[in-house]
Design an enzyme around this catalytic site. Structure first.
Site, PDB file in Angstrom:
ATOM      1  N   HIS A  26       0.852  -1.190   0.000  1.00  0.00           N
ATOM      2  CA  HIS A  26       0.000   0.000   0.000  1.00  0.00           C
ATOM      3  C   HIS A  26       0.886   1.238   0.000  1.00  0.00           C
ATOM      4  CE1 HIS A  26      -2.635   2.765   2.757  1.00  0.00           C
ATOM      5  NE2 HIS A  26      -2.788   3.105   1.489  1.00  0.00           N
ATOM      6  N   PRO A  51      -7.577  -3.801   2.663  1.00  0.00           N
ATOM      7  CA  PRO A  51      -6.732  -4.284   3.754  1.00  0.00           C
ATOM      8  C   PRO A  51      -7.309  -3.969   5.132  1.00  0.00           C
ATOM      9  CG  PRO A  51      -5.897  -2.205   2.945  1.00  0.00           C
ATOM     10  CD  PRO A  51      -7.086  -2.544   2.082  1.00  0.00           C
ATOM     11  N   GLY A  52      -7.059  -4.879   6.073  1.00  0.00           N
ATOM     12  CA  GLY A  52      -7.309  -4.581   7.471  1.00  0.00           C
ATOM     13  C   GLY A  52      -6.066  -3.962   8.076  1.00  0.00           C
ATOM     14  N   SER A  91      -7.157  -9.144   5.536  1.00  0.00           N
ATOM     15  CA  SER A  91      -7.388  -8.300   4.364  1.00  0.00           C
ATOM     16  C   SER A  91      -8.174  -9.118   3.346  1.00  0.00           C
ATOM     17  CB  SER A  91      -6.061  -7.823   3.769  1.00  0.00           C
ATOM     18  OG  SER A  91      -5.345  -7.038   4.699  1.00  0.00           O
ATOM     19  N   HIS A 141     -12.222   1.033   1.285  1.00  0.00           N
ATOM     20  CA  HIS A 141     -10.827   0.809   0.880  1.00  0.00           C
ATOM     21  C   HIS A 141     -10.003   0.153   1.984  1.00  0.00           C
ATOM     22  CE1 HIS A 141      -9.746   4.042   3.558  1.00  0.00           C
ATOM     23  NE2 HIS A 141      -8.549   4.222   3.051  1.00  0.00           N
ATOM     24  N   GLY A 142     -10.597  -0.060   3.157  1.00  0.00           N
ATOM     25  CA  GLY A 142      -9.853  -0.654   4.260  1.00  0.00           C
ATOM     26  C   GLY A 142     -10.699  -0.672   5.511  1.00  0.00           C
TER      27      GLY A 142
END
Length: 398
Positions: A180, A303-304, A310, A327-328
């Site tokens: 990321h 993503p987490g 994720s 987005h997360g």
């Protein structure tokens, strides 16, 4: 899961895909929805949280104008990931520690870092004509950059904050590489310059705004096309930045693991950007600030936090979200709040089983500072379908 709540107090409604949203974020969303250029409604994703000017996790469609602070300052920030022909039993803790050390040696991480050995100079120079055209049109921007060529040597660098490089295992114990990052310092400089231009013009035109950071650039303005050009340049730079780091991270893995191949399509998606799109029968500018495009069939990455899961997803093309998704995980606490609330010992406990930094310098990235990624995914079942669930076993942060 459908829309959880709708705010009606502004010019257009705000549809929110979660019941986990604080009062300040709601006020900020309502301010956005009051602007005359906002089209149809504002869509707030389940990872929604307070941002500068515009709420992170918001999708804003505008007619004949763009709100540059809503696009953000890390232009083109996003994700890239690929699956490898390796399984969990081919990756042990000793190899992972060596890979962690190799990546942190080979890829500059942290704020303000750059490739001192000009690792990707040739790739960066391909972007020079486009940047020089923008600077030619805006001499004051050229002065702001002070003639620096730092952007050349920041290609292939991670940055800090929530940017990361991870090795993960999916539900079948297959190895994935995921990272990321965004457009680094040059994207910030470009974005900040046009945000200030928009603010000054709003004041000069005596346009009243609920927040100065919601200043917008109307089509027909002398520098509207230049801003669009700058954003596109930064998006392309950010995507190339991720490609360069992916290649270097793959090389680091190959130094310490058995021979492998990349076995899946490389997924590369932005989550801070603006594009011209067609929605509800109208051509509009769609700004995704902390959101990814999720048209039917689009592949995406959600993503987490470090220590959490994720997701690799496929979009369902929900028109009410302007074909978008989260987005997360989305922050629940500010960085300052997290640093006050948690210690390095808390971070170590919450990232058990993950090879990563566990010191005070990254406590603000502790999983408890973020929303529960599984709850976020549950709230957007009408936006995406899950293809793979990833659990990180290594995480490099700046």
């Amino acid at each position: 899961m459908p829309i959880q709540q709708t705010l009606h107090e502004s010019r257009v409604p705000v549809h929110i895909w979660t019941d986990d949203v604080d009062a300040n974020s709601k006020r900020q969303l309502a301010s956005i929805a009051s602007l005359p250029c906002v089209f149809q409604h504002v869509a707030a994703m389940p990872d929604v949280h307070l941002g500068l000017g515009a709420t992170i996790g918001s999708v804003i469609a505008t007619q004949k104008a763009i709100i540059p602070a809503a696009v953000g300052v890390d232009l083109g920030c996003g994700m890239v990931a690929c699956r490898l022909s390796l399984t969990a039993n081919e990756v042990d803790e000793v190899a992972l520690q060596r890979i962690f050390d190799q990546i942190t040696h080979d890829i500059p991480v942290g704020r303000g870092t750059y490739n001192k050995r000009r690792a990707f100079e040739q790739e960066a120079l391909l972007f020079e004509p486009g940047l020089q055209e923008i600077l030619r049109r805006h001499p004051d921007l050229a002065k702001t950059m002070c003639g620096t060529r730092q952007w050349v040597n920041q290609l292939g660098t991670l940055g800090g904050g929530n940017h990361f490089i991870e090795v993960c295992l999916d539900e079948s114990d297959q190895v994935w590489l995921m990272l990321h990052s965004g457009s680094r310092g040059v994207g910030n400089v470009l974005a900040s310059y046009f945000i200030e231009l928009a603010k000054r013009d709003m004041e000069r035109w005596m346009i009243q705004l609920p927040d100065r950071n919601l200043a917008y650039i109307p089509e027909g303005c002398a520098y509207f096309d230049d801003y669009v050009l700058a954003v596109k340049w930064a998006q392309d730079y950010a995507m190339q930045n991720r490609r360069c780091m992916l290649d270097r991270a793959l090389a680091a893995l190959r130094m310490h693991l058995p021979a492998f191949e990349v076995t899946s399509e490389v997924v590369n998606c932005h989550h801070n950007y603006v594009e011209k799109e067609h929605h509800f029968g109208t051509n509009v500018w769609v700004t995704r600030k902390g959101a990814i495009r999720a048209r039917a069939g689009d592949l995406g990455l959600i993503p987490g936090s470090m220590g959490a899961r994720s997701y690799v997803v496929r979009g369902l093309g929900n028109p009410m979200s302007f074909h978008s998704s989260a987005h997360g995980a989305g922050r629940r606490m500010s960085r300052t709040q997290a640093q006050k609330a948690f210690s390095a010992a808390d971070l170590a406990a919450q990232t058990q089983g993950v090879i990563c930094r566990k010191d005070d310098g990254v406590v603000d990235e502790i999983p408890s500072a973020y929303k529960d990624i599984d709850e976020v995914m549950a709230h957007q079942r009408d936006l995406t379908e899950t293809l793979h669930t990833l659990k990180q076993i290594l995480c490099v942060k700046g």
